[in-house]
Write a protein that holds these residues in place. Structure first.
Motif, mmCIF file in Angstrom:
data_model
loop_
_atom_site.group_PDB
_atom_site.id
_atom_site.type_symbol
_atom_site.label_atom_id
_atom_site.label_comp_id
_atom_site.label_asym_id
_atom_site.label_seq_id
_atom_site.Cartn_x
_atom_site.Cartn_y
_atom_site.Cartn_z
ATOM 1 N N SER A 1 32.729 40.784 35.886
ATOM 2 C CA SER A 1 33.977 40.851 36.567
ATOM 3 C C SER A 1 33.726 41.319 38.051
ATOM 4 O O SER A 1 34.234 40.759 38.963
ATOM 5 C CB SER A 1 34.750 41.752 35.892
ATOM 6 O OG SER A 1 35.122 41.515 34.411
ATOM 7 N N PHE A 2 32.865 42.512 38.005
ATOM 8 C CA PHE A 2 32.509 42.828 39.469
ATOM 9 C C PHE A 2 32.006 41.808 40.444
ATOM 10 O O PHE A 2 32.368 41.646 41.562
ATOM 11 C CB PHE A 2 31.561 44.081 39.484
ATOM 12 C CG PHE A 2 31.111 44.774 40.846
ATOM 13 C CD1 PHE A 2 32.007 45.450 41.374
ATOM 14 C CD2 PHE A 2 30.041 44.389 41.243
ATOM 15 C CE1 PHE A 2 31.808 45.934 42.536
ATOM 16 C CE2 PHE A 2 29.642 44.916 42.555
ATOM 17 C CZ PHE A 2 30.455 45.692 43.225
ATOM 18 N N ILE A 3 30.798 41.031 39.829
ATOM 19 C CA ILE A 3 30.239 39.892 40.555
ATOM 20 C C ILE A 3 31.342 38.853 40.925
ATOM 21 O O ILE A 3 31.309 38.544 42.195
ATOM 22 C CB ILE A 3 29.043 39.112 39.658
ATOM 23 C CG1 ILE A 3 27.917 40.200 39.606
ATOM 24 C CG2 ILE A 3 28.428 37.932 40.394
ATOM 25 C CD1 ILE A 3 26.824 40.063 38.692
ATOM 26 N N VAL A 4 32.061 38.567 40.047
ATOM 27 C CA VAL A 4 33.190 37.561 40.257
ATOM 28 C C VAL A 4 34.090 37.956 41.387
ATOM 29 O O VAL A 4 34.640 37.209 42.494
ATOM 30 C CB VAL A 4 33.940 37.100 39.043
ATOM 31 C CG1 VAL A 4 35.343 36.117 39.587
ATOM 32 C CG2 VAL A 4 33.014 36.505 38.221
ATOM 33 N N ASP B 1 34.766 36.485 44.924
ATOM 34 C CA ASP B 1 35.899 36.137 45.432
ATOM 35 C C ASP B 1 36.230 36.682 46.945
ATOM 36 O O ASP B 1 37.055 35.998 47.937
ATOM 37 C CB ASP B 1 37.008 36.789 44.634
ATOM 38 C CG ASP B 1 38.472 36.419 44.666
ATOM 39 O OD1 ASP B 1 38.861 35.187 45.189
ATOM 40 O OD2 ASP B 1 39.368 37.327 44.371
ATOM 41 N N GLU B 2 36.231 38.070 47.118
ATOM 42 C CA GLU B 2 36.387 38.462 48.305
ATOM 43 C C GLU B 2 35.461 37.988 49.588
ATOM 44 O O GLU B 2 35.883 37.676 50.989
ATOM 45 C CB GLU B 2 36.204 40.007 48.424
ATOM 46 C CG GLU B 2 37.183 40.786 47.521
ATOM 47 C CD GLU B 2 38.637 40.310 47.801
ATOM 48 O OE1 GLU B 2 38.932 40.541 48.990
ATOM 49 O OE2 GLU B 2 39.498 40.006 46.833
ATOM 50 N N ILE C 1 41.290 31.418 40.125
ATOM 51 C CA ILE C 1 40.745 32.661 40.826
ATOM 52 C C ILE C 1 40.144 32.153 42.335
ATOM 53 O O ILE C 1 40.704 32.633 43.369
ATOM 54 C CB ILE C 1 39.956 33.681 40.264
ATOM 55 C CG1 ILE C 1 40.786 34.425 39.121
ATOM 56 C CG2 ILE C 1 39.500 35.006 41.338
ATOM 57 C CD1 ILE C 1 40.059 35.313 38.197
ATOM 58 N N TRP C 2 38.819 31.706 42.116
ATOM 59 C CA TRP C 2 38.402 31.308 43.519
ATOM 60 C C TRP C 2 39.045 30.152 44.291
ATOM 61 O O TRP C 2 39.050 30.230 45.443
ATOM 62 C CB TRP C 2 36.967 30.686 43.133
ATOM 63 C CG TRP C 2 35.929 31.850 42.998
ATOM 64 C CD1 TRP C 2 36.424 33.243 42.746
ATOM 65 C CD2 TRP C 2 34.694 31.952 42.033
ATOM 66 N NE1 TRP C 2 35.074 34.057 42.526
ATOM 67 C CE2 TRP C 2 34.338 33.078 41.996
ATOM 68 C CE3 TRP C 2 34.035 30.895 41.727
ATOM 69 C CZ2 TRP C 2 32.894 33.379 41.373
ATOM 70 C CZ3 TRP C 2 32.718 31.088 41.068
ATOM 71 C CH2 TRP C 2 32.432 32.218 40.970
ATOM 72 N N VAL D 1 38.412 44.309 45.435
ATOM 73 C CA VAL D 1 37.404 44.453 44.385
ATOM 74 C C VAL D 1 37.808 45.391 43.272
ATOM 75 O O VAL D 1 37.591 45.124 42.003
ATOM 76 C CB VAL D 1 35.866 44.552 45.030
ATOM 77 C CG1 VAL D 1 34.944 44.586 43.960
ATOM 78 C CG2 VAL D 1 35.441 43.273 45.902
ATOM 79 N N MET D 2 37.996 46.583 43.710
ATOM 80 C CA MET D 2 38.320 47.890 42.964
ATOM 81 C C MET D 2 39.406 47.407 41.976
ATOM 82 O O MET D 2 39.636 47.674 40.906
ATOM 83 C CB MET D 2 38.490 48.990 43.821
ATOM 84 C CG MET D 2 37.039 49.303 44.490
ATOM 85 S SD MET D 2 35.568 49.151 43.492
ATOM 86 C CE MET D 2 35.758 50.303 42.319
ATOM 87 N N ILE D 3 40.595 46.837 42.786
ATOM 88 C CA ILE D 3 41.655 46.525 41.860
ATOM 89 C C ILE D 3 41.394 45.541 40.821
ATOM 90 O O ILE D 3 41.850 45.590 39.891
ATOM 91 C CB ILE D 3 42.950 46.059 42.961
ATOM 92 C CG1 ILE D 3 43.488 47.020 43.691
ATOM 93 C CG2 ILE D 3 43.953 45.335 42.192
ATOM 94 C CD1 ILE D 3 44.337 46.704 44.991
ATOM 95 N N ASP D 4 40.582 44.413 41.179
ATOM 96 C CA ASP D 4 40.190 43.262 40.384
ATOM 97 C C ASP D 4 39.426 43.925 39.151
ATOM 98 O O ASP D 4 39.730 43.704 38.051
ATOM 99 C CB ASP D 4 39.285 42.338 41.099
ATOM 100 C CG ASP D 4 40.221 41.517 42.341
ATOM 101 O OD1 ASP D 4 41.435 41.628 42.343
ATOM 102 O OD2 ASP D 4 39.626 41.072 43.117
ATOM 103 N N VAL D 5 38.465 44.508 39.406
ATOM 104 C CA VAL D 5 37.723 45.085 38.386
ATOM 105 C C VAL D 5 38.574 46.353 37.512
ATOM 106 O O VAL D 5 38.119 46.284 36.267
ATOM 107 C CB VAL D 5 36.235 46.012 39.140
ATOM 108 C CG1 VAL D 5 35.680 46.658 37.969
ATOM 109 C CG2 VAL D 5 35.548 44.912 39.702
ATOM 110 N N SER D 6 39.352 46.906 38.320
ATOM 111 C CA SER D 6 40.278 47.787 37.181
ATOM 112 C C SER D 6 40.986 46.868 36.343
ATOM 113 O O SER D 6 41.096 47.425 35.233
ATOM 114 C CB SER D 6 41.216 48.430 38.207
ATOM 115 O OG SER D 6 40.637 49.418 39.046
#
Length: 163
Positions: free
Chosen positions: A109-112, A116-117, A28-29, A133-138
């Protein structure tokens, strides 16, 4: 002091879970570290492949730009879905408390996703976006909740048969 001999297959499986989590997080990163041109080129290539395969199946015209955005957001969602499952599996090594598992997995997940962003803000041609971030966390959250349902169902069956 006497050392307890560890069960090698269990130890290896535990190690594998950590390695998989680290590999997905690194993937991801590392993708976020690609410059804007490289990132766009990768997703454009995928969009062109999808169009070649599905152009006869899709009954309506979709603009290339809309499809490109959809593919990029779906990629975010999917990679974080996998990350969420792996985080859940690793945290489950330490606790069976579903509240801790769920909150811990979603928080991680939120922290990652935030990191990432943040990485993307430092890369030429890229920008960080809280919507991503919201899409990722979703993606992570939905699959973490599916994992919770699987655990609850397993517990219910075990209780039913008296394990």
């Amino acid at each position: 002091m006497e050392f307890v001999k560890q069960n090698k297959p269990i130890y290896r499986l535990r190690k594998l879970k950590y390695v998989l989590l680290i590999v997905v997080q690194a993937f991801i990163w590392l993708n976020s570290m690609q410059n804007g041109t490289a990132s766009s080129s990768l997703s454009s290539g995928l969009v062109n492949e999808l169009l070649a395969v599905f152009s006869n199946i899709i009954p309506f015209n979709v603009s290339l730009e809309v499809l490109h955005i959809f593919v990029r957001k779906l990629a975010h969602f999917s990679e974080y879905a996998l990350l969420g499952i792996l985080i859940f599996i690793v945290i489950k090594l330490y606790t069976n408390n579903l509240a801790i598992l769920t909150f811990g997995s979603i928080s991680y997940s939120f922290i990652v996703a935030c990191i990432d962003e943040l990485i993307q803000t430092q890369v030429p041609g890229r920008s960080g976006c809280f919507t991503d971030v919201m899409i990722d966390v979703s993606g992570a959250t939905i699959f973490i909740l599916i994992s919770v349902i699987v655990v609850l169902e397993k517990r219910r069956k075990e209780k039913k048969i008296g394990i």
